[in-house]
Design a protein around this motif. Structure first.
Motif, PDB file in Angstrom:
ATOM      1  N   SER A  23     -45.275 -38.010 -16.333  1.00  0.00           N
ATOM      2  CA  SER A  23     -46.438 -37.324 -16.727  1.00  0.00           C
ATOM      3  C   SER A  23     -47.278 -38.118 -17.761  1.00  0.00           C
ATOM      4  CB  SER A  23     -46.196 -35.853 -17.135  1.00  0.00           C
ATOM      5  OG  SER A  23     -45.447 -36.031 -18.399  1.00  0.00           O
ATOM      6  N   MET A  25     -48.143 -36.792 -20.336  1.00  0.00           N
ATOM      7  CA  MET A  25     -47.683 -36.338 -21.834  1.00  0.00           C
ATOM      8  C   MET A  25     -46.327 -37.004 -22.087  1.00  0.00           C
ATOM      9  SD  MET A  25     -44.882 -34.509 -22.994  1.00  0.00           S
ATOM     10  CE  MET A  25     -44.111 -33.790 -21.595  1.00  0.00           C
ATOM     11  N   ARG A  26     -45.465 -37.355 -21.125  1.00  0.00           N
ATOM     12  CA  ARG A  26     -44.337 -38.036 -21.351  1.00  0.00           C
ATOM     13  C   ARG A  26     -44.478 -39.658 -21.745  1.00  0.00           C
ATOM     14  NH1 ARG A  26     -40.039 -35.093 -21.223  1.00  0.00           N
ATOM     15  NH2 ARG A  26     -39.818 -33.385 -19.783  1.00  0.00           N
ATOM     16  N   ALA A  38     -46.622 -32.018 -27.846  1.00  0.00           N
ATOM     17  CA  ALA A  38     -45.475 -31.821 -26.874  1.00  0.00           C
ATOM     18  C   ALA A  38     -44.498 -31.125 -27.343  1.00  0.00           C
ATOM     19  CB  ALA A  38     -45.321 -32.940 -26.086  1.00  0.00           C
ATOM     20  N   GLY A  42     -42.681 -30.623 -22.330  1.00  0.00           N
ATOM     21  CA  GLY A  42     -43.257 -30.528 -20.898  1.00  0.00           C
ATOM     22  C   GLY A  42     -42.899 -29.581 -20.092  1.00  0.00           C
ATOM     23  N   CYS A  49     -50.191 -30.344 -25.646  1.00  0.00           N
ATOM     24  CA  CYS A  49     -50.278 -31.767 -25.087  1.00  0.00           C
ATOM     25  C   CYS A  49     -51.709 -31.791 -24.247  1.00  0.00           C
ATOM     26  CB  CYS A  49     -49.180 -31.745 -24.096  1.00  0.00           C
ATOM     27  SG  CYS A  49     -49.184 -30.768 -22.492  1.00  0.00           S
ATOM     28  N   CYS A  87     -48.756 -32.634 -19.769  1.00  0.00           N
ATOM     29  CA  CYS A  87     -47.534 -32.394 -19.272  1.00  0.00           C
ATOM     30  C   CYS A  87     -47.658 -31.907 -17.514  1.00  0.00           C
ATOM     31  CB  CYS A  87     -46.781 -31.376 -19.868  1.00  0.00           C
ATOM     32  SG  CYS A  87     -47.218 -29.645 -19.640  1.00  0.00           S
ATOM     33  N   GLN A  88     -48.748 -31.602 -17.204  1.00  0.00           N
ATOM     34  CA  GLN A  88     -48.960 -31.141 -15.845  1.00  0.00           C
ATOM     35  C   GLN A  88     -49.772 -32.257 -15.030  1.00  0.00           C
ATOM     36  OE1 GLN A  88     -47.718 -28.112 -14.636  1.00  0.00           O
ATOM     37  NE2 GLN A  88     -46.759 -28.695 -16.485  1.00  0.00           N
TER      38      GLN A  88
END
Length: 107
Positions: A23, A25-26, A38, A42, A49, A87-88
């Motif tokens: 993602s 976010m990651r 975050a 997530g 995020c 995260c999505q």
């Protein structure tokens, strides 16, 4: 490998090669990108995020689901038409480049 450019409010940019299957976010958290907090890691339980996607991003990701939609109403910075929770935003091999703008505040 997709390239993701994170644009800060002051215009500073961080460009990362993020592996497909990861993602946004990651990728940001692993690289220490400022402004992507975050807090929930997530798990779609916070809105820290939050990002604003760049042009053309809507065509590359699934539409906002109900849970994400609810959380986007709780962001620290104003929600916009291009607001997403990073995260999505799962990256795929088909994606070359993505630009996301990081809000000035997440909490």
């Amino acid at each position: 490998m997709p390239k993701v450019t994170f644009v800060q409010v002051d215009g500073a940019r961080t460009v990362l090669d993020v592996p497909a299957g990861t993602s946004v976010m990651r990728g940001a958290v692993a690289a220490g990108v400022p402004g992507i907090v975050a807090e929930c890691g997530g798990n779609l339980m916070c809105a820290t995020c939050h990002v604003y996607t760049g042009d053309g991003a809507d065509d590359r990701f699934p539409a906002v689901a109900d849970e994400e939609d609810e959380l986007l109403d709780c962001t620290a910075e104003p929600r916009r038409d291009n607001s997403r929770l990073s995260c999505q935003l799962g990256l795929t091999d088909a994606m070359d480049e993505l630009v996301v703008h990081v809000p000035g505040c997440q909490t």
